[in-house]
Scaffold this motif. Structure first.
Motif, PDB file in Angstrom:
ATOM      1  N   SER A 120       0.838  -1.206   0.000  1.00  0.00           N
ATOM      2  CA  SER A 120       0.000   0.000   0.000  1.00  0.00           C
ATOM      3  C   SER A 120       0.870   1.252   0.000  1.00  0.00           C
ATOM      4  O   SER A 120       0.571   2.231  -0.687  1.00  0.00           O
TER       5      SER A 120
ATOM      6  N   LEU B  60      -4.706   3.145   3.390  1.00  0.00           N
ATOM      7  CA  LEU B  60      -4.174   2.978   4.740  1.00  0.00           C
ATOM      8  C   LEU B  60      -2.986   2.011   4.719  1.00  0.00           C
ATOM      9  O   LEU B  60      -3.103   0.888   4.244  1.00  0.00           O
TER      10      LEU B  60
ATOM     11  N   ASP C  67      -3.656  -2.321  -5.776  1.00  0.00           N
ATOM     12  CA  ASP C  67      -3.107  -2.828  -4.509  1.00  0.00           C
ATOM     13  C   ASP C  67      -4.172  -3.735  -3.912  1.00  0.00           C
ATOM     14  O   ASP C  67      -5.360  -3.429  -3.971  1.00  0.00           O
TER      15      ASP C  67
ATOM     16  N   THR D 229      -4.653  -4.156   4.569  1.00  0.00           N
ATOM     17  CA  THR D 229      -5.483  -3.997   3.367  1.00  0.00           C
ATOM     18  C   THR D 229      -6.267  -5.275   3.108  1.00  0.00           C
ATOM     19  O   THR D 229      -5.695  -6.362   3.129  1.00  0.00           O
TER      20      THR D 229
HETATM   21 MG   LIG Z   1      -1.776  -2.889   2.395  1.00  0.00          MG
END
Ligand SMILES: [Mg+2]
Ligand SMILES: Nc1nc2c(ncn2[C@@H]2O[C@H](COP(=O)(O)OP(=O)(O)OP(=O)(O)O)[C@@H](O)[C@H]2O)c(=O)[nH]1
Length: 422
Positions: A201, A213, A241, A221
């Motif tokens: 991330s 975040l 992501d 995540t």
């Molecule tokens: Mg992440």
């Protein structure tokens, strides 16, 4: 509690158990101790030997322990027997990971996927699920929407499973529609994959200015985020992501996360982010490759991104030197400081260009499996079902050309279409 089985080294068992501690803390638990038993093979009734179990039970009672977590998957009977010995809740790694996911899930899709995985894990354990323990206690392993089902019978759980599966199917179709929107753009898709906490991330944020975040926790995540990345040559790439991987990732969870992981399966290119400062980086790479294999995304063009080089002492690229010989196009970066990112962008440029090619295929209408597979792995740009055979113009990753070779009419190397101004 870990076991050192015949096929494991003492170090592997220790590292995996340390990771289990980290998972337990992530879930909000406080780890007061652990133990390892060396075993030829797991014991049928209690997984570990009864002597060891008794010894461990005394330790637990002395320290007022309310949960014992095993680093391996336990059978329903084993958990029940162990709960009797320990006189407290017994979980396995799978239940713990599911619990973390349940706490993290934010979107409807994420919640549905978790509930599905929890129910599937629960189903064989339903007969006397913690019936002898207080259900009011709650805590690790008892959270998430799956929890509300604890009291119900198998059939109702099964009904719920089919309902979630249907709802997820709707989500999947919505995603497919979104993807078709993207297909009109004809921008290549790159997916960031990697072990949990590797810095995926942070890398997406650094490259695209996204605000996903990122934190020093496992599985920060869960839901995929896609952002446009403009390369130095003005070529655009869609960068996604998504959820991180971990070793011994429960199969049911991978299965439940199919909709999320489709982003990875569909990608033209993978960025495999590695925490090069992690002592277990090698094992983590292997674990990630195993999951990629399981979801059918192995063999894609992959850039190894050796992240967190700012943490490496000496001349800064010690990690890179260790991995580079095996991954010729590996790039050492720090997503945090920005070091190496220009090199990564240049590598992306090189890797992205060759995949902008189109293939024309002609497939007999009867070959429905081939046609379905084509839609799953390629970006169908034009199609025509009217003739004797179905005709397609598809952007297909080069490594898959061989699979469709019998149906390929011609391969077209088109110039990269000019991207519209931002
Ligand atoms: Mg992440
Ligand atoms: N020192 C250093 N820390 C980094 C770097 N990249 C990421 N981190 C830190 O590593 C931790 C995890 O980063 P994330 O970006 O959340 O990792 P992730 O791979 O997305 O993790 P999950 O979503 O939990 O699977 C955070 O505390 C980041 O600040 C880096 O290049 N150097």
């Amino acid at each position: 509690m870990g076991v050192e089985l015949k096929n494991r080294t003492a170090l592997d068992t220790r590292d995996s158990l340390d990771e289990l501690s980290e998972l337990a803390s992530t879930a909000g638990g406080e780890v007061v101790g652990d133990g390892i038993q060396k075993l030829e093979a797991p014991i049928a009734a209690t997984f570990i030997g009864t002597g060891k179990a008794d010894e461990f039970a005394r330790q637990c009672q002395g320290q007022d322990v309310d949960t014992v977590i095993f680093d391996d998957e336990l059978s329903p009977a084993q958990s029940r027997n162990l709960e009797q010995v320990f006189e407290c809740k017994v979980l396995d790694r799978t239940a713990l990971i599911l619990d973390i996911f349940a706490q993290r899930a934010r979107t409807k899709e994420g919640k549905l996927q978790i509930e599905l995985a929890q129910l599937q894990h629960l189903l064989p354990r339903l007969t006397r699920f913690w019936g002898h323990l207080s259900r009011q206690k709650g805590g690790i392993g008892m959270r998430g929407d799956g929890e509300t089902q604890l009291e119900t019978d198998r059939r109702r759980v099964q009904d719920r499973i089919s309902r979630i599966a249907r709802e997820l199917d709707v989500v999947r179709r919505q995603r497919a529609t979104q993807r078709q929107g993207r297909q009109r753009n004809l921008w290549p898709l790159a997916s960031i994959v990697g072990y949990t906490n590797a810095g995926k991330s942070t890398l997406l944020n650094a490259l695209t200015g996204a605000t996903v975040l990122a934190e020093d926790k496992l599985f920060a995540t869960l839901d995929p985020t896609t952002r446009r990345l403009r390369l130095p040559t003005n070529q655009n790439v869609l960068l996604t992501d998504t959820v991180g991987f971990i070793r011994k990732l429960p199969h049911g969870l991978v299965e439940a996360f199919k909709a999320t992981l489709e982003e990875v399966v569909q990608a033209d290119l993978l960025l495999h982010v590695v925490d090069a400062s992690h002592p277990q980086a090698e094992e983590q790479i292997q674990a990630v490759n195993a999951v990629l294999e399981e979801i059918g995304a192995s063999g894609k063009p992959t850039i190894m991104v050796l992240n967190k080089v700012d943490r490496l002492t000496a001349n800064g690229h010690a990690g890179g030197e260790k991995f580079l010989p095996r991954f010729p196009n590996a790039v050492a970066v720090s997503a945090l400081t920005g070091e190496g990112l220009p090199t990564l962008l240049a590598e992306l440029n090189t890797q992205v260009r060759p995949i902008r090619e189109f293939v024309e295929l002609s497939v007999p209408h009867a070959e429905s499996a081939v046609i379905a597979r084509l839609h799953a792995v390629g970006q169908v740009i034009e199609r025509n079902y009217n003739g004797e055979q179905a005709w397609f113009k598809v952007r297909l990753p080069p490594h898959l050309h061989v699979e469709f070779a019998p149906f390929i009419v011609q391969e077209l190397q088109l110039p990269t279409p000019a991207d519209p101004p931002a």
